[in-house]
Design an enzyme around this catalytic site. Structure first.
Site, PDB file in Angstrom:
ATOM      1  N   ASP A   1       1.791  84.120  74.665  1.00 59.62           N
ATOM      2  CA  ASP A   1       0.332  83.988  74.637  1.00 59.62           C
ATOM      3  C   ASP A   1      -0.309  84.685  75.833  1.00 59.62           C
ATOM      4  O   ASP A   1      -1.296  85.415  75.698  1.00 59.62           O
ATOM      5  CB  ASP A   1      -0.064  82.507  74.631  1.00 59.62           C
ATOM      6  CG  ASP A   1       0.620  81.731  73.513  1.00 59.62           C
ATOM      7  OD1 ASP A   1       1.093  82.372  72.554  1.00 59.62           O
ATOM      8  OD2 ASP A   1       0.691  80.499  73.605  1.00 59.62           O
TER       9      ASP A   1
ATOM     10  N   ASP B   1       9.703  83.474  71.452  1.00 58.09           N
ATOM     11  CA  ASP B   1       9.416  84.094  72.764  1.00 58.09           C
ATOM     12  C   ASP B   1      10.280  83.462  73.848  1.00 58.09           C
ATOM     13  O   ASP B   1      10.652  84.118  74.807  1.00 58.09           O
ATOM     14  CB  ASP B   1       7.915  84.056  73.113  1.00 58.09           C
ATOM     15  CG  ASP B   1       7.311  82.664  73.210  1.00 58.09           C
ATOM     16  OD1 ASP B   1       7.906  81.688  72.695  1.00 58.09           O
ATOM     17  OD2 ASP B   1       6.217  82.556  73.805  1.00 58.09           O
TER      18      ASP B   1
ATOM     19  N   SER C   1     -17.518  74.170  83.443  1.00 54.22           N
ATOM     20  CA  SER C   1     -17.425  74.878  82.165  1.00 54.22           C
ATOM     21  C   SER C   1     -18.808  74.884  81.516  1.00 54.22           C
ATOM     22  O   SER C   1     -19.480  73.854  81.486  1.00 54.22           O
ATOM     23  CB  SER C   1     -16.430  74.156  81.256  1.00 54.22           C
ATOM     24  OG  SER C   1     -16.655  74.542  79.914  1.00 54.22           O
TER      25      SER C   1
ATOM     26  N   GLY D   1      -8.024  74.046  70.556  1.00 49.72           N
ATOM     27  CA  GLY D   1      -7.229  73.213  69.654  1.00 49.72           C
ATOM     28  C   GLY D   1      -6.940  73.858  68.314  1.00 49.72           C
ATOM     29  O   GLY D   1      -6.428  73.220  67.403  1.00 49.72           O
ATOM     30  N   ALA D   2      -7.274  75.131  68.184  1.00 50.62           N
ATOM     31  CA  ALA D   2      -7.066  75.810  66.901  1.00 50.62           C
ATOM     32  C   ALA D   2      -5.766  76.602  66.890  1.00 50.62           C
ATOM     33  O   ALA D   2      -5.468  77.313  65.940  1.00 50.62           O
ATOM     34  CB  ALA D   2      -8.246  76.740  66.608  1.00 50.62           C
ATOM     35  N   GLY D   3      -4.981  76.503  67.962  1.00 51.75           N
ATOM     36  CA  GLY D   3      -3.743  77.279  68.028  1.00 51.75           C
ATOM     37  C   GLY D   3      -4.012  78.745  68.283  1.00 51.75           C
ATOM     38  O   GLY D   3      -3.220  79.611  67.928  1.00 51.75           O
ATOM     39  N   LEU D   4      -5.145  79.052  68.911  1.00 49.79           N
ATOM     40  CA  LEU D   4      -5.489  80.451  69.184  1.00 49.79           C
ATOM     41  C   LEU D   4      -5.386  80.751  70.687  1.00 49.79           C
ATOM     42  O   LEU D   4      -5.936  81.738  71.177  1.00 49.79           O
ATOM     43  CB  LEU D   4      -6.903  80.760  68.665  1.00 49.79           C
ATOM     44  CG  LEU D   4      -7.076  80.577  67.151  1.00 49.79           C
ATOM     45  CD1 LEU D   4      -8.531  80.805  66.732  1.00 49.79           C
ATOM     46  CD2 LEU D   4      -6.166  81.523  66.369  1.00 49.79           C
ATOM     47  N   SER D   5      -4.675  79.887  71.394  1.00 49.86           N
ATOM     48  CA  SER D   5      -4.387  80.107  72.821  1.00 49.86           C
ATOM     49  C   SER D   5      -5.607  80.162  73.721  1.00 49.86           C
ATOM     50  O   SER D   5      -5.739  81.051  74.570  1.00 49.86           O
ATOM     51  CB  SER D   5      -3.565  81.387  73.018  1.00 49.86           C
ATOM     52  OG  SER D   5      -2.296  81.199  72.527  1.00 49.86           O
TER      53      SER D   5
HETATM   54  C1  GLA Z   1       2.939  78.270  71.633  1.00 54.23           C
HETATM   55  C2  GLA Z   1       3.556  78.722  72.965  1.00 54.23           C
HETATM   56  C3  GLA Z   1       4.131  80.133  72.843  1.00 54.23           C
HETATM   57  C4  GLA Z   1       5.046  80.270  71.640  1.00 54.23           C
HETATM   58  C5  GLA Z   1       4.387  79.692  70.384  1.00 54.23           C
HETATM   59  C6  GLA Z   1       5.324  79.674  69.210  1.00 54.23           C
HETATM   60  O1  GLA Z   1       1.824  79.043  71.334  1.00 54.23           O
HETATM   61  O2  GLA Z   1       2.581  78.705  73.970  1.00 54.23           O
HETATM   62  O3  GLA Z   1       4.805  80.478  74.037  1.00 54.23           O
HETATM   63  O4  GLA Z   1       6.289  79.679  71.875  1.00 54.23           O
HETATM   64  O5  GLA Z   1       3.899  78.382  70.597  1.00 54.23           O
HETATM   65  O6  GLA Z   1       5.650  80.965  68.822  1.00 54.23           O
END
Ligand code: GLA
Length: 372
Positions: free
Chosen positions: A163, A33, A64, A113-117
């Protein structure tokens, strides 16, 4: 307790606006991205909801529902070094450039913290709420840039724009083909259920310290490749032309750029395969994406590799790490009937290797941010 009642209880009046925004998973198009690529994420059903009201003393009071004992009250939007989650809220207000104080209550249901934004979900829920409350008239594209700026310049994470964009622009039933150069989008129907399939999300629960530095360093390598090759972006060179110019780049820069140019092609190939309901090919492309992230871009880790390898060994059609890497989640595309076996297999293999127990989620593509 519902967020409106809780807000009333804490702040003594009703909120003026309530909005929600989802987390995301990325089907394919990882770490491209920030190099003007196309990416193919979708919004998940887990959302963060915020309730906001104006204050007349110019202060910012943030609570929160997940951490009610940690109320953050500040007088100004000067970047904070304290509570990370509050910085996403303050950063978004700062980036919107709006005046005045606010009360903000957060109900964050995107796993942290799970990489789910979960961070993008929080930023986007605040942005959509204030855009509505203050009648700012900003487009979804504007809000994506505003929230990315909050994260880049206020929080200090040099993330790309994927994200925030998908949290704002995703639609139910579709993955979002996002052109990160101009933020144009196309909904790509992603109906795995009718094909008898499921997309399993595996949170490895691993968080390696490399995250921040490792991300920025890879981004810098891609920028270096663009500079040395004298091109406008890695988007503007074919895989063949890139390979032909290998000698011009140092080995680390070359291999990182190679991930980017090949991943861009895999996204386009995935869109073509989805148009034909060719999930075998989608699975193969997921596998290739993981190989590239693991071996070329080197952003995977033992736990992610274990999850991916085990899912495949137990019959998944394809699997790969998602998000920034060095921990977080992987996805596996598999027949629905195989999902319990895959979960069991991964749980056992994690235990055998002494890793923390993984968590599993599943989600269909869901609706992006909106006011409630
Ligand atoms: C994180 C960043 C995104 C993207 C991903 C990898 O989630 O926030 O902007 O770069 O890593 O694809």
């Amino acid at each position: 307790m519902a967020i409106r009642e809780k807000y009333q209880e804490i702040f003594g009046s009703a909120p003026e606006v309530v909005a929600q925004a989802p987390g995301r998973v990325n089907l394919i198009g990882e770490h491209i991205d920030y190099t003007d690529g196309f990416v193919l994420p979708f919004a998940i059903s887990d959302v963060t909801t915020v309730a906001i009201g104006r204050r007349d003393d110019g202060k910012y009071s943030i609570v929160s529902m997940q951490r009610p004992q940690h109320k953050v009250v500040v007088d100004s939007l000067t970047p904070l070094s304290g509570e990370m989650w509050a910085r996403y809220v303050l950063g978004t207000i700062w980036s919107l450039g709006v005046e005045g104080g606010f009360n903000v209550l957060i109900d964050g249901r995107v796993p942290v913290g799970a990489g789910l934004s979960s961070s993008a979900a929080l930023e986007c829920s605040v942005a959509v709420a204030l855009n509505d409350l203050l009648g700012l008239g900003k487009s979804r594209e504007d809000l994506a840039r505003v929230t990315q700026r909050a994260e880049n310049d206020y929080v200090g994470m040099p993330c790309g724009i994927m994200d925030q964009s998908v949290s704002l622009m995703g639609h139910q039933g579709s993955a979002l083909l996002l052109d990160c150069r101009d933020l144009s989008t196309k909904d790509i129907p992603f109906d795995v259920a009718s094909a008898g399939l499921e997309l399993l999300i595996i949170d490895t629960q691993a968080h390696h310290a490399l995250v921040d530095g490792g991300y920025a360093e890879r981004r810098a390598s891609c920028e270096k490749a663009v500079e040395v090759l004298g091109i406008t972006s890695l988007r503007d060179i074919s895989v063949e032309d890139y390979v032909a110019r290998k000698a011009e780049l140092d080995p680390v820069t070359y291999i990182r750029g190679f991930h980017a140019v090949t991943e861009m092609k895999r996204v386009i190939d995935t869109v073509e395969a989805l148009a034909k309901d060719d999930f075998e090919t989608v699975g193969r492309l997921l596998n290739e994406s993981h190989r590239s992230l693991r071996d070329d871009y080197t952003v995977s880790c033992q736990e992610l590799d274990e999850a991916v390898d085990t899912a495949r060994a137990m019959g998944a059609m394809g699997a790969r790490m998602v998000g920034g890497g060095f921990g977080g989640s992987a996805i596996a595309l598999a027949k629905s009937t195989l999902i319990p076996t895959i979960k069991e297999g991964i749980t056992q293999s994690f235990s055998a290797r002494g890793f923390k127990a993984p968590r599993f989620f599943t989600s269909l593509p869901s609706e992006g941010a909106h006011v409630l």
